[in-house]
Design an enzyme around this catalytic site. Structure first.
Site, PDB file in Angstrom:
ATOM      1  N   SER A  59      63.662  51.194  30.934  1.00 61.11           N
ATOM      2  CA  SER A  59      63.833  52.638  31.124  1.00 61.11           C
ATOM      3  C   SER A  59      63.977  53.429  29.835  1.00 61.11           C
ATOM      4  O   SER A  59      64.096  54.662  29.881  1.00 61.11           O
ATOM      5  CB  SER A  59      65.045  52.909  32.031  1.00 61.11           C
ATOM      6  OG  SER A  59      64.715  52.633  33.373  1.00 61.11           O
ATOM      7  N   LYS A  62      61.572  56.278  29.552  1.00 58.46           N
ATOM      8  CA  LYS A  62      61.808  57.645  30.026  1.00 58.46           C
ATOM      9  C   LYS A  62      62.125  58.604  28.883  1.00 58.46           C
ATOM     10  O   LYS A  62      62.029  59.823  29.053  1.00 58.46           O
ATOM     11  CB  LYS A  62      62.917  57.651  31.064  1.00 58.46           C
ATOM     12  CG  LYS A  62      62.552  56.897  32.354  1.00 58.46           C
ATOM     13  CD  LYS A  62      63.645  56.989  33.398  1.00 58.46           C
ATOM     14  CE  LYS A  62      63.228  56.307  34.679  1.00 58.46           C
ATOM     15  NZ  LYS A  62      63.350  54.825  34.627  1.00 58.46           N
ATOM     16  N   SER A 119      68.304  57.744  35.712  1.00 64.29           N
ATOM     17  CA  SER A 119      67.123  56.960  35.328  1.00 64.29           C
ATOM     18  C   SER A 119      66.199  56.784  36.524  1.00 64.29           C
ATOM     19  O   SER A 119      65.702  55.688  36.818  1.00 64.29           O
ATOM     20  CB  SER A 119      67.538  55.592  34.771  1.00 64.29           C
ATOM     21  OG  SER A 119      66.494  55.025  34.017  1.00 64.29           O
TER      22      SER A 119
END
Length: 411
Positions: A59, A62, A119
């Site tokens: 993640s 992101k 997230s």
């Protein structure tokens, strides 16, 4: 009595060494581990371990999704009030998510904290489709942007970081991205310290315990998939110093956070020490610094087509012997090749040697490690010498863009 005190000191020292070796062995035993810490103001690398090894970003991806979103907002293509449509593809994203449904709309204002705090994978897909039409095309846009930012070892295939065999990055590239997020969009950086947000009556709390628990930490992002282990990108400020750290491949969230906290403490100390060394090196007279020994190792450049280059001419020019430069300067001749770049100062000779030699992948020059003494403390200064002045400046600027700290010096 003195024997007892001495024994205690030796015992404490032995325990400290054992703890340090245990930490090192644990890190080395983890094949997914990678880490780096960079001084944001000087771009000096304060710590690195497998920083250029290929890893799964999870993640941390992101952060690039947010970079693209912030850029669209800066260009006024979107605003906080812009509504984005939720497609069937986005709604089908697996957890972690905020349970978006196909046909819903999501504002940019809600998307930003959802990406940082929760997230949310469904939100990442919504942003991707809003900016790129499809998530696959957005992945190509992200990769292209990564190249422009100097993230040469990163490939994105999706906006969330969900498992994909081709989605790869390095700790160094993630540090570059973290730094660019702060510098390019300072007006939005505060979002990365958000600890909770509310959406449709639900309150979501952040996974990032670093912001709550570690002094000076004010962002950025965590990440996890099974293939990557536990990742984190962290920015912290203490006094007038700011550093960015990345730890990848943690075996648990707790051990990852503990390792990052240790790296931050060590790096802030090193950052202050390096600043005082630089101040001394720039003085006309520095009686406190005793140049005890100079060791140089010529490094030959392999002619590999896969090597990253700074300037083609720099890769091809032969290295210059420091002895020649020194003799010319002693004779009153200011050689064109009497310039170099300083990579940093380190407590261990082997570390200084390795850091300087690693840079020879991009810069042709002679590795020189010099022992200096600052405030009764021995340090080893790593430099590449034998460059022309313009080459040294160009090389240093290019290295800084890649997240490698350096300083142009007279050799």
């Amino acid at each position: 009595m003195f024997a007892v005190k001495g024994a205690r000191r030796e015992g404490f020292f032995a325990l400290a060494v054992w703890l340090l070796l245990s930490l090192v062995s644990q890190v080395q035993a983890n094949p997914r581990h990678a880490s780096i810490v960079i001084d944001v103001d000087t771009a000096q690398v304060l710590h690195e371990s497998h920083a250029d090894a290929s890893r799964y970003p999870a993640s941390l991806t992101k952060m690039m999704t947010l970079y693209m979103l912030f850029e669209a907002m800066e260009k006024r293509k979107m605003s906080l009030d812009t509504s984005m449509r939720v497609s069937t593809h986005a709604a089908a994203m697996p957890p972690t998510n905020i349970r978006l449904r196909s046909g819903d709309t999501l504002s940019v204002r809600d998307a930003i904290p959802a990406l940082i705090v929760r997230s949310a994978n469904d939100v990442a897909a919504v942003v991707a489709e809003a900016l790129g039409g499809t998530e696959a095309n957005f992945g190509r846009m992200m990769t292209e942007k990564a190249r422009k930012l100097g993230m040469h070892s990163t490939i994105f295939r999706n906006a969330s970081g969900l498992p994909h065999s081709e989605q790869r990055t390095t700790a160094r590239d993630m540090a570059i991205l973290s730094t660019r997020l702060m510098k390019d969009f300072p007006q939005y950086y505060h979002y990365f310290s958000t600890q909770s947000f509310r959406y449709k009556g639900m309150i979501y709390n952040s996974h990032n315990r670093m912001v709550r628990n570690i002094p000076g930490v004010d962002g950025l992002k965590t990440g996890f998939i099974r293939a990557s282990g536990f990742n984190v990108a962290t920015s912290a400020k203490r006094g007038n110093r700011r550093v960015v750290g990345v730890v990848m491949g943690g075996q648990s969230a707790a051990s990852r956070d503990q390792h990052m906290a240790q790296l931050l403490d060590r790096s802030f100390t090193q950052s202050v020490m390096t600043k005082s060394v630089r101040n001394v090196s720039n003085m006309d007279a520095a009686p406190a610094v005793a140049m005890k020994v100079s060791m140089s190792v010529p490094v030959s450049k392999p002619a590999s087509s896969s090597q990253r280059t700074l300037e083609p001419a720099m890769m091809q020019r032969p290295t210059q012997a420091k002895a020649t430069v020194a003799s010319q300067r002693a004779a009153g001749v200011d050689s064109n090749n009497s310039w170099g770049i300083q990579i940093g100062s380190y407590q261990l000779y082997d570390r200084a040697q390795a850091q300087a030699q690693a840079v020879t992948r991009w810069v042709a020059g002679e590795v020189v490690v010099t022992e200096v003494e600052v405030r009764n403390r021995k340090l080893y200064r790593a430099q590449l010498v034998g460059l022309q002045r313009n080459e040294a400046h160009t090389a240093c600027q290019s290295l800084v863009r890649q997240g490698i700290g350096c300083l142009v010096v007279r050799s």
